[in-house]
Design a protein around this motif. Structure first.
Motif, PDB file in Angstrom:
ATOM      1  N   LEU A   1       0.849  -1.172   0.000  1.00  0.00           N
ATOM      2  CA  LEU A   1       0.000   0.000   0.000  1.00  0.00           C
ATOM      3  C   LEU A   1       0.890   1.230   0.000  1.00  0.00           C
ATOM      4  O   LEU A   1       1.887   1.285   0.707  1.00  0.00           O
ATOM      5  CB  LEU A   1      -0.887   0.012   1.246  1.00  0.00           C
ATOM      6  CG  LEU A   1      -1.796  -1.200   1.458  1.00  0.00           C
ATOM      7  CD1 LEU A   1      -2.500  -1.098   2.801  1.00  0.00           C
ATOM      8  CD2 LEU A   1      -2.794  -1.329   0.343  1.00  0.00           C
ATOM      9  N   THR A   2       0.505   2.207  -0.794  1.00  0.00           N
ATOM     10  CA  THR A   2       1.267   3.451  -0.877  1.00  0.00           C
ATOM     11  C   THR A   2       0.313   4.568  -1.274  1.00  0.00           C
ATOM     12  O   THR A   2      -0.898   4.351  -1.343  1.00  0.00           O
ATOM     13  CB  THR A   2       2.443   3.329  -1.864  1.00  0.00           C
ATOM     14  OG1 THR A   2       3.315   4.450  -1.697  1.00  0.00           O
ATOM     15  CG2 THR A   2       1.978   3.227  -3.305  1.00  0.00           C
ATOM     16  N   ARG A   3       0.865   5.717  -1.527  1.00  0.00           N
ATOM     17  CA  ARG A   3       0.035   6.840  -1.956  1.00  0.00           C
ATOM     18  C   ARG A   3       0.812   7.723  -2.912  1.00  0.00           C
ATOM     19  O   ARG A   3       2.023   7.872  -2.790  1.00  0.00           O
ATOM     20  CB  ARG A   3      -0.424   7.660  -0.754  1.00  0.00           C
ATOM     21  CG  ARG A   3       0.706   8.375  -0.055  1.00  0.00           C
ATOM     22  CD  ARG A   3       0.294   9.148   1.146  1.00  0.00           C
ATOM     23  NE  ARG A   3      -0.386  10.380   0.776  1.00  0.00           N
ATOM     24  CZ  ARG A   3      -0.871  11.224   1.638  1.00  0.00           C
ATOM     25  NH1 ARG A   3      -0.752  10.996   2.932  1.00  0.00           N
ATOM     26  NH2 ARG A   3      -1.481  12.309   1.248  1.00  0.00           N
ATOM     27  N   PRO A  12      -1.120   4.980   3.501  1.00  0.00           N
ATOM     28  CA  PRO A  12      -1.184   3.519   3.544  1.00  0.00           C
ATOM     29  C   PRO A  12      -1.862   2.996   4.812  1.00  0.00           C
ATOM     30  O   PRO A  12      -2.624   2.026   4.764  1.00  0.00           O
ATOM     31  CB  PRO A  12       0.286   3.100   3.482  1.00  0.00           C
ATOM     32  CG  PRO A  12       0.941   4.202   2.718  1.00  0.00           C
ATOM     33  CD  PRO A  12       0.223   5.453   3.178  1.00  0.00           C
ATOM     34  N   ARG A  28       3.261  -1.845   3.472  1.00  0.00           N
ATOM     35  CA  ARG A  28       3.014  -0.395   3.444  1.00  0.00           C
ATOM     36  C   ARG A  28       4.322   0.313   3.153  1.00  0.00           C
ATOM     37  O   ARG A  28       5.323   0.085   3.834  1.00  0.00           O
ATOM     38  CB  ARG A  28       2.458   0.073   4.781  1.00  0.00           C
ATOM     39  CG  ARG A  28       1.153  -0.599   5.129  1.00  0.00           C
ATOM     40  CD  ARG A  28       0.721  -0.259   6.528  1.00  0.00           C
ATOM     41  NE  ARG A  28      -0.325  -1.194   6.935  1.00  0.00           N
ATOM     42  CZ  ARG A  28      -0.953  -1.147   8.079  1.00  0.00           C
ATOM     43  NH1 ARG A  28      -0.649  -0.202   8.962  1.00  0.00           N
ATOM     44  NH2 ARG A  28      -1.875  -2.036   8.379  1.00  0.00           N
TER      45      ARG A  28
END
Length: 75
Positions: A1-3, A12, A28
């Protein structure tokens, strides 16, 4: 998960919290580049022909595309 690097993107941790148990095994990462590197490493562990799929917003997909283009330009 990231952004991606946009202010309104969820972190995340926020994504994991919202996903609940579905995110139990998720990794993450603070940046798109690091998330891509982790995804590639994990995919390679499953075989050289394993595909990495990017899912999320168009902002995220654009950030991944930009990271891949920077890598290609560096050679």
């Amino acid at each position: 998960l990231t952004r991606p690097r946009i202010a309104r993107a969820a972190t995340p941790d926020e994504i994991a919290r919202r996903a609940g148990r579905l995110a139990a095994g998720a990794h993450r990462q603070p940046s798109v580049a690091r998330a891509l590197a982790v995804a590639r490493r994990l995919a390679l562990a499953h075989g050289p022909m394993t595909t990495v799929v990017v899912a999320g917003s168009l902002y995220l997909v654009g950030a991944v595309k930009a990271a891949l283009e920077r890598e290609a330009a560096r050679g």
